[in-house]
Design a protein around this motif. Structure first.
Motif, PDB file in Angstrom:
ATOM      1  N   PHE A  50       2.431 -11.032   3.605  1.00 22.30           N
ATOM      2  CA  PHE A  50       1.554 -10.785   2.566  1.00 22.30           C
ATOM      3  C   PHE A  50       0.989  -9.342   2.775  1.00 22.30           C
ATOM      4  O   PHE A  50       0.558  -8.655   1.692  1.00 22.30           O
ATOM      5  CB  PHE A  50       0.385 -11.826   2.546  1.00 22.30           C
ATOM      6  CG  PHE A  50      -0.941 -11.490   1.556  1.00 22.30           C
ATOM      7  CD1 PHE A  50      -0.393 -11.732   0.220  1.00 22.30           C
ATOM      8  CD2 PHE A  50      -2.044 -11.560   2.029  1.00 22.30           C
ATOM      9  CE1 PHE A  50      -1.568 -11.620  -0.890  1.00 22.30           C
ATOM     10  CE2 PHE A  50      -2.949 -11.310   1.272  1.00 22.30           C
ATOM     11  CZ  PHE A  50      -2.706 -11.284   0.010  1.00 22.30           C
ATOM     12  N   GLN A  51       0.610  -9.044   3.979  1.00 24.60           N
ATOM     13  CA  GLN A  51      -0.300  -7.810   4.366  1.00 24.60           C
ATOM     14  C   GLN A  51       0.613  -6.632   3.812  1.00 24.60           C
ATOM     15  O   GLN A  51       0.262  -5.529   3.701  1.00 24.60           O
ATOM     16  CB  GLN A  51      -0.737  -7.747   5.817  1.00 24.60           C
ATOM     17  CG  GLN A  51      -1.950  -8.739   5.988  1.00 24.60           C
ATOM     18  CD  GLN A  51      -2.108  -9.013   7.396  1.00 24.60           C
ATOM     19  OE1 GLN A  51      -1.207  -8.780   8.603  1.00 24.60           O
ATOM     20  NE2 GLN A  51      -3.275  -9.264   8.009  1.00 24.60           N
ATOM     21  N   ASN A  52       2.037  -6.692   3.717  1.00 26.10           N
ATOM     22  CA  ASN A  52       2.569  -5.545   3.611  1.00 26.10           C
ATOM     23  C   ASN A  52       2.642  -5.083   2.356  1.00 26.10           C
ATOM     24  O   ASN A  52       2.997  -4.141   1.908  1.00 26.10           O
ATOM     25  CB  ASN A  52       4.205  -6.029   3.977  1.00 26.10           C
ATOM     26  CG  ASN A  52       4.698  -6.234   5.433  1.00 26.10           C
ATOM     27  OD1 ASN A  52       3.699  -5.854   6.154  1.00 26.10           O
ATOM     28  ND2 ASN A  52       5.512  -6.806   5.839  1.00 26.10           N
ATOM     29  N   THR A  53       2.235  -6.056   1.196  1.00 27.05           N
ATOM     30  CA  THR A  53       2.368  -5.473  -0.014  1.00 27.05           C
ATOM     31  C   THR A  53       1.014  -5.497  -0.534  1.00 27.05           C
ATOM     32  O   THR A  53       0.759  -5.105  -1.664  1.00 27.05           O
ATOM     33  CB  THR A  53       3.412  -6.310  -0.901  1.00 27.05           C
ATOM     34  OG1 THR A  53       3.367  -7.527  -0.884  1.00 27.05           O
ATOM     35  CG2 THR A  53       4.844  -5.669  -0.589  1.00 27.05           C
ATOM     36  N   CYS A  54      -0.052  -6.352  -0.255  1.00 27.56           N
ATOM     37  CA  CYS A  54      -1.242  -6.648  -1.012  1.00 27.56           C
ATOM     38  C   CYS A  54      -1.901  -5.252  -1.125  1.00 27.56           C
ATOM     39  O   CYS A  54      -2.559  -5.538  -2.102  1.00 27.56           O
ATOM     40  CB  CYS A  54      -2.018  -7.701  -0.225  1.00 27.56           C
ATOM     41  SG  CYS A  54      -2.932  -7.202   1.318  1.00 27.56           S
ATOM     42  N   ARG A  55      -1.856  -4.451  -0.304  1.00 30.65           N
ATOM     43  CA  ARG A  55      -2.592  -3.143  -0.640  1.00 30.65           C
ATOM     44  C   ARG A  55      -2.146  -2.443  -1.999  1.00 30.65           C
ATOM     45  O   ARG A  55      -2.879  -1.474  -2.399  1.00 30.65           O
ATOM     46  CB  ARG A  55      -2.677  -2.377   0.764  1.00 30.65           C
ATOM     47  CG  ARG A  55      -1.149  -1.672   1.082  1.00 30.65           C
ATOM     48  CD  ARG A  55      -0.936  -1.047   2.326  1.00 30.65           C
ATOM     49  NE  ARG A  55      -0.090  -0.468   2.554  1.00 30.65           N
ATOM     50  CZ  ARG A  55       1.093  -1.150   3.311  1.00 30.65           C
ATOM     51  NH1 ARG A  55       0.670  -2.683   3.719  1.00 30.65           N
ATOM     52  NH2 ARG A  55       2.319  -0.675   3.711  1.00 30.65           N
ATOM     53  N   ASP A  56      -0.850  -2.965  -2.217  1.00 28.10           N
ATOM     54  CA  ASP A  56      -0.601  -2.360  -3.611  1.00 28.10           C
ATOM     55  C   ASP A  56      -1.053  -2.811  -4.729  1.00 28.10           C
ATOM     56  O   ASP A  56      -0.639  -2.534  -5.776  1.00 28.10           O
ATOM     57  CB  ASP A  56       1.053  -2.197  -3.619  1.00 28.10           C
ATOM     58  CG  ASP A  56       1.515  -1.427  -2.294  1.00 28.10           C
ATOM     59  OD1 ASP A  56       1.035  -0.416  -2.107  1.00 28.10           O
ATOM     60  OD2 ASP A  56       2.499  -1.764  -1.561  1.00 28.10           O
ATOM     61  N   LEU A  57      -1.767  -3.975  -4.443  1.00 24.85           N
ATOM     62  CA  LEU A  57      -2.327  -4.698  -5.892  1.00 24.85           C
ATOM     63  C   LEU A  57      -3.661  -4.108  -6.136  1.00 24.85           C
ATOM     64  O   LEU A  57      -4.550  -3.968  -5.614  1.00 24.85           O
ATOM     65  CB  LEU A  57      -2.354  -6.372  -5.321  1.00 24.85           C
ATOM     66  CG  LEU A  57      -1.292  -6.881  -5.029  1.00 24.85           C
ATOM     67  CD1 LEU A  57      -1.468  -8.398  -4.533  1.00 24.85           C
ATOM     68  CD2 LEU A  57      -0.209  -7.006  -6.040  1.00 24.85           C
ATOM     69  N   THR A  63      -7.471  -7.399  -4.311  1.00 25.75           N
ATOM     70  CA  THR A  63      -7.899  -6.222  -3.263  1.00 25.75           C
ATOM     71  C   THR A  63      -8.821  -6.933  -2.439  1.00 25.75           C
ATOM     72  O   THR A  63      -8.887  -6.577  -1.353  1.00 25.75           O
ATOM     73  CB  THR A  63      -8.534  -5.159  -4.362  1.00 25.75           C
ATOM     74  OG1 THR A  63      -7.610  -4.504  -5.133  1.00 25.75           O
ATOM     75  CG2 THR A  63      -8.873  -4.081  -3.416  1.00 25.75           C
ATOM     76  N   ALA A  64      -9.757  -7.812  -2.814  1.00 25.66           N
ATOM     77  CA  ALA A  64     -10.918  -8.327  -1.978  1.00 25.66           C
ATOM     78  C   ALA A  64     -10.098  -8.937  -0.919  1.00 25.66           C
ATOM     79  O   ALA A  64     -10.730  -8.968   0.194  1.00 25.66           O
ATOM     80  CB  ALA A  64     -11.723  -9.135  -2.907  1.00 25.66           C
ATOM     81  N   LEU A  65      -9.173  -9.816  -1.349  1.00 26.32           N
ATOM     82  CA  LEU A  65      -8.608 -10.786  -0.323  1.00 26.32           C
ATOM     83  C   LEU A  65      -7.640  -9.848   0.544  1.00 26.32           C
ATOM     84  O   LEU A  65      -7.349 -10.292   1.711  1.00 26.32           O
ATOM     85  CB  LEU A  65      -7.480 -11.811  -1.100  1.00 26.32           C
ATOM     86  CG  LEU A  65      -8.505 -12.941  -2.020  1.00 26.32           C
ATOM     87  CD1 LEU A  65      -7.316 -13.676  -2.654  1.00 26.32           C
ATOM     88  CD2 LEU A  65      -9.225 -13.644  -1.224  1.00 26.32           C
TER      89      LEU A  65
END
Length: 346
Positions: A50-57, A63-65
């Motif tokens: 999840f951390q691999n792509t969540c920064r691209d959201l 973004t908060a999560l």
């Protein structure tokens, strides 16, 4: 750590989320105890993916999560505290298939053995939709002497299935690799050669698999070549060797996907980047938290997913055998999950 998690939780709750108005879609909020096998999963492995792509959201809820995920010490607690499981259904039944990254043998230059090119997309194909058919691309000479070859491989059948998968690795004689990813298509609708063999009466539907098709084409070279031409769609590639060989191919989010933790979904129903709990039946049941990081032209519907099995022939054989029922449950940020419900039940 728990205090910082709770503070972030309050921040997420304060964000507004638009409700979904499509009346053909049903949203049902479940409890985590409703997820079969939830307690036994490796939540830490899912959190890492999840951390691999969540920064691209870019959406503020996600973004908060993502910011909280970077500090989460207890992965299971993170998912249970900030998400709610949402069952999203439309008129389609749950169906899981598998996909993989092919690995072909090739060469950076043409030789007698390596004489089938992997092409990059011509400029005119980007402007004219649809462009030439598969047959025209491969027989008219339109691609000749233009420097459009990325690399050369030794098997036209494997090259065809590389196009079906959309990405792959090419192994050179010296042991080095290059990786190619989807670079565009000619704009013609995909036509299944497996279905064509069934239509002709060559096989029954339950007998058809990628390996069966490959074997038939190789046993019948002339008729096999014509069978491949049945699919007018043609996929072009781009080199993506900046992705290390030990990592997975790039998915729809332009990040490496992870074996047995990444799935392809229909983004009309499941947000890319979202955690998704899957319960797959069949001969080899699987209950696992995956991350929606890819899409596919055949992946349509709220309860449809393609599981990324890995790279190479063994992964391909496993992927080809997966066609199982089950259900998908999307983990949504809490505020967004409740906003999806009809006003009458909120």
């Amino acid at each position: 750590m728990k205090h910082s998690l709770f503070a972030a939780f309050l921040a997420v709750l304060s964000m507004s989320t638009p409700a979904v108005s499509d009346t053909e879609i049903t949203h049902t909020i479940l409890k985590f105890e409703d997820l079969n096998g939830w307690e036994q999963d490796d939540h830490g492995a899912a959190l890492e993916v999840f951390q691999n792509t969540c920064r691209d959201l870019n959406d503020p809820d996600w973004t908060a999560l993502c910011n909280v995920a970077a500090e989460a010490g207890d992965a299971k607690q993170f998912f249970e505290l900030f998400f709610r499981p949402v069952m999203i259904t439309n008129e389609t039944d749950g169906l899981f298939t598998g996909y993989f990254e092919p690995e072909l043998d090739g060469s950076p230059v043409r030789t007698e053995r390596y004489r089938y090119p992997i092409y990059q997309m011509p400029k005119e194909a980007k402007k004219q939709r649809p462009w030439l058919t598969r047959r025209e691309i491969l027989t008219s000479g339109v691609m000749d002497n233009r420097g459009l070859e990325i690399t050369w491989v030794d098997d036209p059948v494997e090259l065809f299935f590389l196009q079906v998968q959309g990405s792959g690795r090419v192994k050179y004689p010296d042991g080095s690799f290059i990786r190619v990813g989807y670079g565009g298509a000619n704009g013609h609708k995909y036509r299944s050669i497996g279905q064509e063999l069934v239509r002709r009466g060559t096989y029954q539907a339950h007998q058809v698999s990628a390996q069966v098709i490959k074997n038939w084409v190789r046993r019948n070279p002339e008729a096999g070549r014509e069978l491949l031409f049945h699919n007018n769609s043609y996929v072009f590639f781009r080199e993506v060797s900046e992705v290390p060989a030990e990592k997975g191919p790039l998915g729809a989010m332009n990040r490496s996907i992870t074996t047995m933790r990444s799935i392809a979904v229909d983004p009309l129903y499941t947000p890319l980047g979202a955690p998704v709990w899957i319960e797959k039946g069949g001969r080899y049941p699987l209950n696992r938290l995956m991350i929606a990081q890819d899409t596919g032209s055949a992946i349509k519907g709220a309860q449809r997913a393609d599981i990324f099995i890995g790279t190479g022939d063994e992964a391909g054989q496993i992927a080809g055998r997966i066609k199982d029922p089950g259900r998908l449950v999307v983990l949504m940020p809490i505020q967004r999950a409740y906003a999806l419900l009809p006003e009458s039940v909120q």
